[in-house]
Design a protein around this motif. Structure first.
Motif, short mmCIF file in Angstrom:
data_model
loop_
_atom_site.label_atom_id
_atom_site.label_comp_id
_atom_site.label_asym_id
_atom_site.label_seq_id
_atom_site.Cartn_x
_atom_site.Cartn_y
_atom_site.Cartn_z
N ASN A 230 51.80 29.44 35.66
CA ASN A 230 52.74 30.58 34.92
C ASN A 230 53.71 30.92 34.78
N LEU A 231 54.28 30.60 35.50
CA LEU A 231 55.70 31.01 35.80
C LEU A 231 56.30 29.54 35.13
N ARG A 232 55.88 28.94 35.18
CA ARG A 232 56.60 27.56 34.42
C ARG A 232 56.14 27.44 33.26
N PHE A 233 54.58 27.96 32.58
CA PHE A 233 54.45 28.36 31.12
C PHE A 233 55.34 29.06 30.84
N GLN A 234 56.06 30.33 30.99
CA GLN A 234 56.23 31.04 31.01
C GLN A 234 57.62 30.54 30.59
N ARG A 235 58.09 30.00 31.46
CA ARG A 235 59.87 29.16 31.24
C ARG A 235 60.09 27.85 29.84
N ALA A 236 58.86 26.99 30.05
CA ALA A 236 58.45 26.53 28.89
C ALA A 236 58.55 26.92 27.64
N THR A 237 57.81 28.30 27.44
CA THR A 237 57.98 29.26 26.26
C THR A 237 59.44 29.95 26.02
N GLY A 238 60.17 30.08 27.00
CA GLY A 238 61.53 31.01 27.07
C GLY A 238 60.68 31.99 26.93
N GLN A 239 59.88 33.10 27.86
CA GLN A 239 59.78 33.89 28.32
C GLN A 239 59.98 34.69 29.30
N LEU A 240 60.62 33.78 30.26
CA LEU A 240 60.64 33.78 31.87
C LEU A 240 62.20 34.83 31.12
N GLU A 241 61.57 35.80 32.12
CA GLU A 241 62.72 36.73 32.24
C GLU A 241 62.92 36.85 33.75
N ASN A 242 62.67 36.73 35.11
CA ASN A 242 63.76 36.58 36.31
C ASN A 242 63.12 34.98 36.87
N THR A 243 64.69 34.45 36.25
CA THR A 243 64.08 33.51 36.64
C THR A 243 64.00 33.05 38.76
N ALA A 244 64.49 33.82 39.27
CA ALA A 244 64.68 33.41 40.68
C ALA A 244 63.18 33.27 41.27
N ARG A 245 62.53 34.16 40.93
CA ARG A 245 60.76 34.44 41.14
C ARG A 245 60.36 33.13 40.85
N VAL A 246 60.57 31.88 40.33
CA VAL A 246 60.18 30.66 40.37
C VAL A 246 60.74 30.29 41.67
N ARG A 247 61.58 29.94 42.03
CA ARG A 247 62.26 29.45 43.59
C ARG A 247 61.35 30.89 44.53
N GLN A 248 61.30 31.61 44.44
CA GLN A 248 60.59 32.65 45.42
C GLN A 248 59.68 32.14 45.73
N VAL A 249 58.74 32.19 44.43
CA VAL A 249 57.03 31.03 44.63
C VAL A 249 56.76 30.07 45.28
N ARG A 250 57.49 29.06 44.82
CA ARG A 250 58.04 27.97 45.52
C ARG A 250 57.79 28.07 46.87
N ARG A 251 58.96 28.93 47.50
CA ARG A 251 59.06 29.08 48.73
C ARG A 251 57.22 30.03 49.41
#
Length: 69
Positions: free
Chosen positions: A28-49
């Motif tokens: 869902n975060l990747r999808f939000q990033r692709a559509t330009g709707q992602l606000e908390n970009t740090a969450r991507v890194r947190q989830v990956r870890r």
């Protein structure tokens, strides 16, 4: 962000469920990033870890269970 000590208290089935939940969130975060709707970009890194933490502890528990047999 979940702590490793919290993850270690969970069973193997709970870890599998947690991993599935994190993978869905990552998608869902990747999808939000692709559509330009992602606000908390740090969450991507947190989830990956968090996924890496869960996978590591899951593998450790699986290895200890195999060794115990």
């Amino acid at each position: 962000m979940t702590k490793a000590s919290d993850i270690r208290t969970k069973t193997v089935d709970e870890l599998s469920d947690e991993l599935l939940k994190l993978k869905k969130e990552q998608f869902n975060l990747r999808f939000q990033r692709a559509t330009g709707q992602l606000e908390n970009t740090a969450r991507v890194r947190q989830v990956r870890r968090d996924i890496a933490r869960v996978k590591t502890i899951h593998a450790q528990k699986a290895a200890s269970a195999a060794k115990a047999k």
